[in-house]
Scaffold this active site. Sequence first.
Site, short mmCIF file in Angstrom:
data_model
loop_
_atom_site.label_atom_id
_atom_site.label_comp_id
_atom_site.label_asym_id
_atom_site.label_seq_id
_atom_site.Cartn_x
_atom_site.Cartn_y
_atom_site.Cartn_z
N ARG A 159 0.91 -1.28 -0.25
CA ARG A 159 -0.10 0.07 0.09
C ARG A 159 0.71 1.34 0.01
O ARG A 159 2.29 1.24 0.47
CB ARG A 159 -0.88 0.10 1.37
CG ARG A 159 -1.78 -1.12 1.30
CD ARG A 159 -2.93 -0.82 2.62
NE ARG A 159 -3.77 -2.08 2.87
CZ ARG A 159 -3.75 -2.97 3.65
NH1 ARG A 159 -2.35 -3.41 4.13
NH2 ARG A 159 -4.55 -4.11 3.62
N LYS A 183 -2.96 -1.75 7.75
CA LYS A 183 -4.13 -1.24 8.42
C LYS A 183 -4.15 -1.76 9.66
O LYS A 183 -3.99 -2.92 9.98
CB LYS A 183 -5.39 -1.36 7.65
CG LYS A 183 -5.48 -0.65 6.24
CD LYS A 183 -6.73 -1.01 5.64
CE LYS A 183 -6.55 -0.01 4.38
NZ LYS A 183 -8.00 -0.32 3.43
N HIS A 257 -1.71 2.77 -6.28
CA HIS A 257 -2.52 1.64 -6.02
C HIS A 257 -2.71 0.58 -7.31
O HIS A 257 -3.06 -0.57 -7.10
CB HIS A 257 -3.76 1.98 -5.58
CG HIS A 257 -4.40 1.27 -4.19
ND1 HIS A 257 -3.49 1.19 -3.14
CD2 HIS A 257 -5.38 0.35 -3.98
CE1 HIS A 257 -4.20 0.46 -2.26
NE2 HIS A 257 -5.44 -0.06 -2.91
N ARG A 260 -0.26 -1.87 -7.00
CA ARG A 260 -0.67 -2.89 -5.96
C ARG A 260 -1.77 -4.04 -6.79
O ARG A 260 -1.66 -4.89 -6.56
CB ARG A 260 -1.08 -2.48 -4.84
CG ARG A 260 -1.92 -3.22 -3.77
CD ARG A 260 -2.02 -2.37 -2.64
NE ARG A 260 -3.01 -3.05 -1.65
CZ ARG A 260 -2.82 -3.77 -0.68
NH1 ARG A 260 -1.47 -4.14 -0.41
NH2 ARG A 260 -3.77 -4.38 0.19
N HIS A 283 -5.05 -8.47 3.35
CA HIS A 283 -6.43 -8.51 3.44
C HIS A 283 -6.95 -9.03 4.92
O HIS A 283 -6.55 -10.20 4.97
CB HIS A 283 -7.21 -8.82 2.22
CG HIS A 283 -7.05 -8.03 1.04
ND1 HIS A 283 -7.27 -8.16 -0.09
CD2 HIS A 283 -6.86 -6.54 1.05
CE1 HIS A 283 -6.92 -7.31 -0.90
NE2 HIS A 283 -6.72 -6.27 -0.15
N TYR A 292 -10.09 -9.58 -7.24
CA TYR A 292 -9.03 -10.13 -8.29
C TYR A 292 -9.50 -11.44 -9.06
O TYR A 292 -8.99 -11.58 -10.33
CB TYR A 292 -7.64 -10.18 -7.47
CG TYR A 292 -7.20 -8.81 -7.11
CD1 TYR A 292 -6.96 -7.98 -7.82
CD2 TYR A 292 -7.32 -8.78 -5.62
CE1 TYR A 292 -6.56 -6.79 -7.48
CE2 TYR A 292 -6.95 -7.51 -5.02
CZ TYR A 292 -6.53 -6.55 -5.81
OH TYR A 292 -6.27 -5.15 -5.51
#
Length: 315
Positions: A159, A183, A257, A260, A283, A292
Amino acid sequence: MPTAEPRWQRDLEQYLSYLRFERGYASRTLQTYRQQLSLFASSQSDQASATEPTEFSWHNQTESSLQTYLANGRRRGLSARSLALTVAALRGLYRYLQQQQHVSDNPAQYLTVPKPKARLPKNLDIDTLQHLLSFDSSSDVLACRDKAMLELFYSSGLRLAELVGSNINDIDWHEKLIRVRGKGSKERQIPVGSVALTALQHWLSQRHLLLGEATPQADQQALFLSKQQQRISARQVRQRVNHWAKVQGLGQQLHPHMLRHSFASHVLQSSSDLRAVQDLLGHANLSTTQVYTHLDFQHLAAVYDNAHPRARKKP
């Protein structure tokens, strides 16, 4: 004499402090929650001042008043995504107020909004990426730094905030890994490819050229530095990524992004291992990674349409 801060605003600030310091929420998320909840409070305050003598408070809201606010938002043309953010912010706030025993009921508990339409992330094909990364970086320290950033983005699927926050000692050269903080301040280790490692080594051999007296103590170990001799900012990274998209003639704006997304799509196309891609991307939920698979299907469908002799033949 300064006006006293309204009670609702004090409650909001306490909630945001809780999210920041105890839950580790990102500053961008906190900014979004502040904006959504402040808009709600201002709207309800305006209505209360026109019809009722009582001051607005989180404590005197009902499920009906919240649903009315959302319905008005739909009529104003707010997107499902914006409404969903409002609901998430309200639910979280009222859960916090319940935990603190400031309210007995949660009027946001059963709020529903239309599910936002999933937006497929944009990615670059392998040939386009090879061309993007083919620029000469041997004679310019900024180009050398940028090459290392772009290679690391694509090699490891970082990220933007993870790349900006990386330090030199986060790289394990022996194991060919980089440690990043994602995150919620969760750490994970990601493999780094040999091409990216070589680009990083070239950059670190020149990094001292951007290190100086102006470099803050907190940035001394920053992996990537700016011309201002401090840790590079997310805004500067976005500018440099888009700069190279123009220089290399991609004919489109390029956001970090997208690198990524390209990493995730290309790994999934090669391996079909969705769980592994989930771990690499950091994730929390597999459903986030499953987008994806749609990109992979689109790729296969395009190959079929272009290659099969009867795919587009009219009946």
